[in-house]
Design a protein around this motif. Structure first.
Motif, PDB file in Angstrom:
ATOM      1  N   HIS A 186     -31.489   5.506  14.035  1.00 31.70           N
ATOM      2  CA  HIS A 186     -31.492   7.000  14.112  1.00 31.70           C
ATOM      3  C   HIS A 186     -30.278   7.380  13.818  1.00 31.70           C
ATOM      4  O   HIS A 186     -29.030   6.741  13.746  1.00 31.70           O
ATOM      5  CB  HIS A 186     -31.886   6.995  15.477  1.00 31.70           C
ATOM      6  CG  HIS A 186     -30.952   6.103  16.681  1.00 31.70           C
ATOM      7  ND1 HIS A 186     -30.010   6.725  17.241  1.00 31.70           N
ATOM      8  CD2 HIS A 186     -31.172   5.105  17.249  1.00 31.70           C
ATOM      9  CE1 HIS A 186     -29.340   5.892  17.877  1.00 31.70           C
ATOM     10  NE2 HIS A 186     -30.129   5.020  18.211  1.00 31.70           N
ATOM     11  N   GLY A 187     -30.076   8.811  13.796  1.00 31.98           N
ATOM     12  CA  GLY A 187     -29.105   9.521  13.337  1.00 31.98           C
ATOM     13  C   GLY A 187     -27.777   9.317  14.050  1.00 31.98           C
ATOM     14  O   GLY A 187     -26.614   9.009  13.673  1.00 31.98           O
ATOM     15  N   TRP A 188     -27.734   9.174  15.499  1.00 32.27           N
ATOM     16  CA  TRP A 188     -26.715   8.723  16.443  1.00 32.27           C
ATOM     17  C   TRP A 188     -26.060   7.202  15.908  1.00 32.27           C
ATOM     18  O   TRP A 188     -24.959   7.009  15.786  1.00 32.27           O
ATOM     19  CB  TRP A 188     -27.196   8.803  17.774  1.00 32.27           C
ATOM     20  CG  TRP A 188     -25.860   8.263  18.619  1.00 32.27           C
ATOM     21  CD1 TRP A 188     -25.626   7.301  19.354  1.00 32.27           C
ATOM     22  CD2 TRP A 188     -24.627   9.273  19.021  1.00 32.27           C
ATOM     23  NE1 TRP A 188     -24.491   7.118  20.072  1.00 32.27           N
ATOM     24  CE2 TRP A 188     -23.829   8.401  19.731  1.00 32.27           C
ATOM     25  CE3 TRP A 188     -24.250  10.446  18.387  1.00 32.27           C
ATOM     26  CZ2 TRP A 188     -22.541   8.931  20.085  1.00 32.27           C
ATOM     27  CZ3 TRP A 188     -23.022  10.820  18.510  1.00 32.27           C
ATOM     28  CH2 TRP A 188     -22.179  10.176  19.582  1.00 32.27           C
TER      29      TRP A 188
ATOM     30  N   GLU B  50     -39.605   9.438  16.818  1.00 31.43           N
ATOM     31  CA  GLU B  50     -40.132   8.240  17.629  1.00 31.43           C
ATOM     32  C   GLU B  50     -41.134   9.102  18.570  1.00 31.43           C
ATOM     33  O   GLU B  50     -40.853  10.239  19.035  1.00 31.43           O
ATOM     34  CB  GLU B  50     -39.059   7.604  18.390  1.00 31.43           C
ATOM     35  CG  GLU B  50     -38.371   8.470  19.648  1.00 31.43           C
ATOM     36  CD  GLU B  50     -37.274   7.506  20.375  1.00 31.43           C
ATOM     37  OE1 GLU B  50     -37.428   6.266  20.420  1.00 31.43           O
ATOM     38  OE2 GLU B  50     -36.576   8.143  20.881  1.00 31.43           O
ATOM     39  N   GLU B  51     -42.065   8.239  19.209  1.00 29.80           N
ATOM     40  CA  GLU B  51     -42.965   8.746  20.046  1.00 29.80           C
ATOM     41  C   GLU B  51     -42.397   8.373  21.660  1.00 29.80           C
ATOM     42  O   GLU B  51     -42.072   7.161  21.739  1.00 29.80           O
ATOM     43  CB  GLU B  51     -44.180   8.162  19.988  1.00 29.80           C
ATOM     44  CG  GLU B  51     -44.828   8.748  18.517  1.00 29.80           C
ATOM     45  CD  GLU B  51     -46.384   8.810  18.406  1.00 29.80           C
ATOM     46  OE1 GLU B  51     -46.972   8.994  19.288  1.00 29.80           O
ATOM     47  OE2 GLU B  51     -46.536   9.087  17.343  1.00 29.80           O
ATOM     48  N   LEU B  52     -42.278   9.384  22.550  1.00 25.04           N
ATOM     49  CA  LEU B  52     -42.060   8.925  23.799  1.00 25.04           C
ATOM     50  C   LEU B  52     -43.267   8.959  24.785  1.00 25.04           C
ATOM     51  O   LEU B  52     -44.084   9.922  24.570  1.00 25.04           O
ATOM     52  CB  LEU B  52     -40.948   9.833  24.378  1.00 25.04           C
ATOM     53  CG  LEU B  52     -39.686   9.862  23.384  1.00 25.04           C
ATOM     54  CD1 LEU B  52     -38.745  10.972  23.966  1.00 25.04           C
ATOM     55  CD2 LEU B  52     -38.992   8.541  23.657  1.00 25.04           C
ATOM     56  N   GLY B  53     -43.087   8.083  25.883  1.00 26.60           N
ATOM     57  CA  GLY B  53     -44.223   8.118  26.844  1.00 26.60           C
ATOM     58  C   GLY B  53     -43.763   9.171  28.000  1.00 26.60           C
ATOM     59  O   GLY B  53     -42.523   9.972  28.255  1.00 26.60           O
TER      60      GLY B  53
ATOM     61  N   ARG C 197     -34.835  10.726  15.592  1.00 25.34           N
ATOM     62  CA  ARG C 197     -35.520  10.636  14.254  1.00 25.34           C
ATOM     63  C   ARG C 197     -34.940   9.296  13.866  1.00 25.34           C
ATOM     64  O   ARG C 197     -33.658   9.064  13.814  1.00 25.34           O
ATOM     65  CB  ARG C 197     -35.140  11.787  13.668  1.00 25.34           C
ATOM     66  CG  ARG C 197     -35.994  11.990  12.382  1.00 25.34           C
ATOM     67  CD  ARG C 197     -35.652  13.242  11.464  1.00 25.34           C
ATOM     68  NE  ARG C 197     -35.198  14.318  12.268  1.00 25.34           N
ATOM     69  CZ  ARG C 197     -35.107  15.428  11.784  1.00 25.34           C
ATOM     70  NH1 ARG C 197     -35.222  15.581  10.512  1.00 25.34           N
ATOM     71  NH2 ARG C 197     -34.512  16.471  12.541  1.00 25.34           N
ATOM     72  N   PHE C 198     -35.712   8.509  13.005  1.00 25.84           N
ATOM     73  CA  PHE C 198     -35.224   7.025  12.436  1.00 25.84           C
ATOM     74  C   PHE C 198     -35.385   7.437  10.905  1.00 25.84           C
ATOM     75  O   PHE C 198     -36.206   8.197  10.425  1.00 25.84           O
ATOM     76  CB  PHE C 198     -36.201   5.779  12.844  1.00 25.84           C
ATOM     77  CG  PHE C 198     -35.956   5.749  14.317  1.00 25.84           C
ATOM     78  CD1 PHE C 198     -35.153   4.735  14.611  1.00 25.84           C
ATOM     79  CD2 PHE C 198     -36.684   6.443  15.525  1.00 25.84           C
ATOM     80  CE1 PHE C 198     -34.676   4.398  15.879  1.00 25.84           C
ATOM     81  CE2 PHE C 198     -36.311   5.775  16.844  1.00 25.84           C
ATOM     82  CZ  PHE C 198     -35.341   4.925  17.196  1.00 25.84           C
ATOM     83  N   TYR C 199     -34.566   6.735  10.149  1.00 23.03           N
ATOM     84  CA  TYR C 199     -34.439   6.894   8.956  1.00 23.03           C
ATOM     85  C   TYR C 199     -34.361   5.370   8.308  1.00 23.03           C
ATOM     86  O   TYR C 199     -33.776   4.524   9.100  1.00 23.03           O
ATOM     87  CB  TYR C 199     -32.912   7.489   8.460  1.00 23.03           C
ATOM     88  CG  TYR C 199     -32.891   8.833   9.187  1.00 23.03           C
ATOM     89  CD1 TYR C 199     -33.305  10.054   8.264  1.00 23.03           C
ATOM     90  CD2 TYR C 199     -32.295   9.107  10.216  1.00 23.03           C
ATOM     91  CE1 TYR C 199     -33.162  11.409   8.653  1.00 23.03           C
ATOM     92  CE2 TYR C 199     -32.262  10.420  10.689  1.00 23.03           C
ATOM     93  CZ  TYR C 199     -32.481  11.619   9.892  1.00 23.03           C
ATOM     94  OH  TYR C 199     -32.505  12.748  10.533  1.00 23.03           O
ATOM     95  N   ARG C 200     -35.079   5.383   7.223  1.00 21.38           N
ATOM     96  CA  ARG C 200     -35.024   4.002   6.354  1.00 21.38           C
ATOM     97  C   ARG C 200     -34.958   4.173   5.034  1.00 21.38           C
ATOM     98  O   ARG C 200     -35.548   5.309   4.501  1.00 21.38           O
ATOM     99  CB  ARG C 200     -36.418   3.390   6.925  1.00 21.38           C
ATOM    100  CG  ARG C 200     -36.355   1.868   6.111  1.00 21.38           C
ATOM    101  CD  ARG C 200     -38.014   1.539   6.230  1.00 21.38           C
ATOM    102  NE  ARG C 200     -38.000   1.190   7.457  1.00 21.38           N
ATOM    103  CZ  ARG C 200     -38.501   0.093   8.149  1.00 21.38           C
ATOM    104  NH1 ARG C 200     -39.315  -0.954   7.316  1.00 21.38           N
ATOM    105  NH2 ARG C 200     -38.569  -0.013   9.518  1.00 21.38           N
TER     106      ARG C 200
END
Length: 107
Positions: free
Chosen positions: A25-27, A58-61, A70-73
């Motif tokens: 993720h960005g952080w 990401e999906e949060l409950g 936001r995740f990056y690959r």
């Protein structure tokens, strides 16, 4: 991507190559590169638009009490691009890249 490549861009690509096969993720990228958030996010946006990265939120409950990340690959194209640039401009960085699954080492 034929634009000028900056040191911050190389830092972001290296962080993603080191984390190969994992999303960041960005952080986490900001912490890894020690670069300012706006700088990193501008690079991530440019690399995503250039087809070098995929991104997903990401999906949060309902019990999660924090902002989504936001995740990056790296894409296969991004992996090849990052390896080529870093091999040319930071050959010493190769030792930090993890081997690919199946035992193939990064070139």
């Amino acid at each position: 991507m034929t634009e000028r490549v900056t040191q911050p861009t190389l830092d972001v690509l290296e962080a993603l190559l080191v984390a190969h096969d994992f999303e960041l993720h960005g952080w986490a990228i900001i912490k890894s590169t020690k670069r300012a958030g706006p700088t990193v996010y501008k690079i991530l946006e440019r690399l995503t638009k250039g087809g070098m990265l995929t991104e997903r939120w990401e999906e949060l409950g309902p019990e999660d009490n924090r902002p989504r990340r936001r995740f990056y690959r790296l894409t296969p194209t991004g992996i090849a691009y990052g390896r080529q640039l870093l091999a040319e401009r930071r050959p010493e960085a190769r030792q930090r890249w993890r081997p690919l699954l199946g035992g193939e080492a990064h070139a």
